[in-house]
Design a protein around this motif. Sequence first.
Motif, short mmCIF file in Angstrom:
data_model
loop_
_atom_site.label_atom_id
_atom_site.label_comp_id
_atom_site.label_asym_id
_atom_site.label_seq_id
_atom_site.Cartn_x
_atom_site.Cartn_y
_atom_site.Cartn_z
N TYR A 1 0.82 -1.22 0.00
CA TYR A 1 0.00 0.00 0.00
C TYR A 1 0.85 1.27 0.00
CZ TYR A 1 -3.03 3.74 1.73
OH TYR A 1 -3.68 4.93 1.89
N GLU A 2 1.75 1.40 0.94
CA GLU A 2 2.51 2.65 1.07
C GLU A 2 3.47 2.89 -0.10
OE1 GLU A 2 3.71 6.30 2.27
OE2 GLU A 2 1.95 5.14 2.89
N PRO A 3 4.24 1.87 -0.58
CA PRO A 3 5.06 2.11 -1.77
C PRO A 3 4.25 2.52 -3.01
CG PRO A 3 5.78 0.12 -0.67
CD PRO A 3 4.51 0.55 0.01
N MET A 4 3.07 1.88 -3.19
CA MET A 4 2.21 2.24 -4.33
C MET A 4 1.67 3.66 -4.18
SD MET A 4 0.13 -1.35 -4.79
CE MET A 4 -0.95 -0.75 -6.06
N ARG A 5 1.23 3.97 -2.97
CA ARG A 5 0.69 5.32 -2.72
C ARG A 5 1.76 6.38 -2.92
NH1 ARG A 5 0.94 9.42 -0.20
NH2 ARG A 5 2.75 8.63 0.93
N HIS A 6 2.95 6.13 -2.40
CA HIS A 6 4.05 7.08 -2.52
C HIS A 6 4.44 7.27 -3.99
CE1 HIS A 6 8.22 8.61 -2.36
NE2 HIS A 6 7.86 9.14 -1.20
N GLY A 7 4.50 6.16 -4.73
CA GLY A 7 4.87 6.24 -6.14
C GLY A 7 3.86 7.01 -6.97
N LEU A 8 2.56 6.72 -6.77
CA LEU A 8 1.52 7.43 -7.53
C LEU A 8 1.43 8.90 -7.15
CD1 LEU A 8 -1.53 5.01 -7.86
CD2 LEU A 8 -0.16 5.99 -9.69
N ALA A 9 1.59 9.19 -5.85
CA ALA A 9 1.56 10.59 -5.42
C ALA A 9 2.74 11.36 -5.99
CB ALA A 9 1.57 10.67 -3.89
N SER A 10 3.89 10.72 -6.05
CA SER A 10 5.06 11.37 -6.65
C SER A 10 4.85 11.62 -8.14
CB SER A 10 6.30 10.48 -6.44
OG SER A 10 6.57 10.30 -5.07
N LEU A 11 4.22 10.64 -8.81
CA LEU A 11 4.01 10.75 -10.26
C LEU A 11 2.93 11.77 -10.60
CD1 LEU A 11 4.58 9.58 -13.12
CD2 LEU A 11 2.75 7.92 -12.68
N LEU A 12 1.81 11.72 -9.89
CA LEU A 12 0.66 12.55 -10.25
C LEU A 12 0.61 13.89 -9.53
CD1 LEU A 12 -2.10 9.77 -10.30
CD2 LEU A 12 -0.80 10.68 -12.24
N LEU A 13 1.11 13.90 -8.30
CA LEU A 13 1.02 15.13 -7.49
C LEU A 13 2.37 15.81 -7.28
CD1 LEU A 13 -1.42 13.77 -4.73
CD2 LEU A 13 -2.02 14.97 -6.85
N ARG A 14 3.43 15.17 -7.78
CA ARG A 14 4.80 15.69 -7.64
C ARG A 14 5.24 15.80 -6.18
NH1 ARG A 14 4.18 14.64 -12.24
NH2 ARG A 14 4.58 15.91 -14.09
N ASP A 15 4.56 15.05 -5.30
CA ASP A 15 4.92 15.07 -3.88
C ASP A 15 4.48 13.75 -3.26
OD1 ASP A 15 5.43 15.48 -1.24
OD2 ASP A 15 4.15 17.26 -1.01
N GLY A 16 5.46 12.88 -2.99
CA GLY A 16 5.15 11.55 -2.46
C GLY A 16 4.52 11.57 -1.08
N ALA A 17 4.72 12.65 -0.33
CA ALA A 17 4.17 12.72 1.02
C ALA A 17 2.74 13.23 1.04
CB ALA A 17 5.05 13.63 1.88
N LYS A 18 2.27 13.78 -0.09
CA LYS A 18 0.93 14.37 -0.12
C LYS A 18 -0.15 13.28 -0.14
CE LYS A 18 -1.51 18.18 -2.39
NZ LYS A 18 -1.45 19.18 -3.47
N GLN A 19 -1.22 13.50 0.64
CA GLN A 19 -2.32 12.55 0.73
C GLN A 19 -3.43 12.94 -0.24
OE1 GLN A 19 -2.36 9.75 2.59
NE2 GLN A 19 -0.37 10.17 3.54
N ASN A 20 -3.98 11.94 -0.93
CA ASN A 20 -5.09 12.15 -1.85
C ASN A 20 -6.05 10.97 -1.72
OD1 ASN A 20 -6.26 11.46 -4.77
ND2 ASN A 20 -5.99 13.68 -4.64
N LEU A 21 -7.33 11.24 -1.46
CA LEU A 21 -8.29 10.17 -1.19
C LEU A 21 -8.40 9.19 -2.35
CD1 LEU A 21 -10.38 8.93 0.72
CD2 LEU A 21 -12.10 10.45 -0.29
#
Length: 310
Positions: free
Chosen positions: A89-109
């Motif tokens: 979960y966390e590696p996937m979330r971090h990777g997608l947030a980095s790709l789409l939001l340019r910030d791996g730490a940012k939360q998106n529902l």
Amino acid sequence: MATTAGAFIAGGIAACGAVTATHPFETVKIRMQLQGELQTKGHQPHHYRGPFHGVGVIVRNEGLRGIYRGIGCAYVYQVLLNGCRLSFYEPMRHGLASLLLRDGAKQNLGINMFCGASSGIIGAAAGSPFFLVKTRLQSYSPFLPVGTQHNYRNAIDGLSQIYKAEGFRGLYRGVGAAMIRTGFGSSVQLPTYFFAKRRLVRHLGMEEGAPLHLASSTVSGFVVCCFMHPPDTIMSRLYNQNGNLYKGVFDCLGKTIRTEGFFAIYKGFLPHLARILPHTILTLSLAEQTNKLIRKVEQRILPATALSKP
């Protein structure tokens, strides 16, 4: 956060601890989902009437061994399911947030739900043969049988009999329903857990620790049960069938509702809730502790470069 492998181990250990405590309610839930299968109202048996009544009936007639049927398969399934869910979960979330939001730490529902569902689906597919045998072992009763009965001596015998009769494909009977069920549950479990955790910290001033983990897990468990129960009922029936009583998920859903009424897909909801609440609380609370333990072990045996990776 531990490494992906460490999180897999931590998640599996936590889930095994949780399933030991909650397995009896899972047995009752499955039997309630199967009792009166494709029988019209007024002709359905009511051997098991609720979580505590069901536990009492099974223990009186079959002993503790009856209520803990399939526990070995449950352990293997939980290691595979929650190991995948809590480690990916966390590696996937971090990777997608980095790709789409340019910030791996940012939360998106949306990203959180997608990653929760995806990690759960991977685990469900990996563990499906064990959940199949677990369901059949738990549904078997020499005293008050419900649904199709499969008399397996143990998990190995169950896997062997299914493979001999139906081949490799038979071991993955019902996997589509299992992936839908777990996708529903996983899409909301971790996101609602972390969402509740952030809100409790922000609005109630709760600090990191067991009370925060307990409260967040309770919220998550209730939401998971509401989302997951209908596909869970369909999955139990697909897993337990002999031959081709149901052609697939939608055929089973249609036949169940037409014959037994809409609320048939919510059979066993109370024992499911009685299982999922403590199971979610224990899994996520124990996962916090086992992650810390695994992290300490990793800090001793792994190089710093491996630990710095998200």
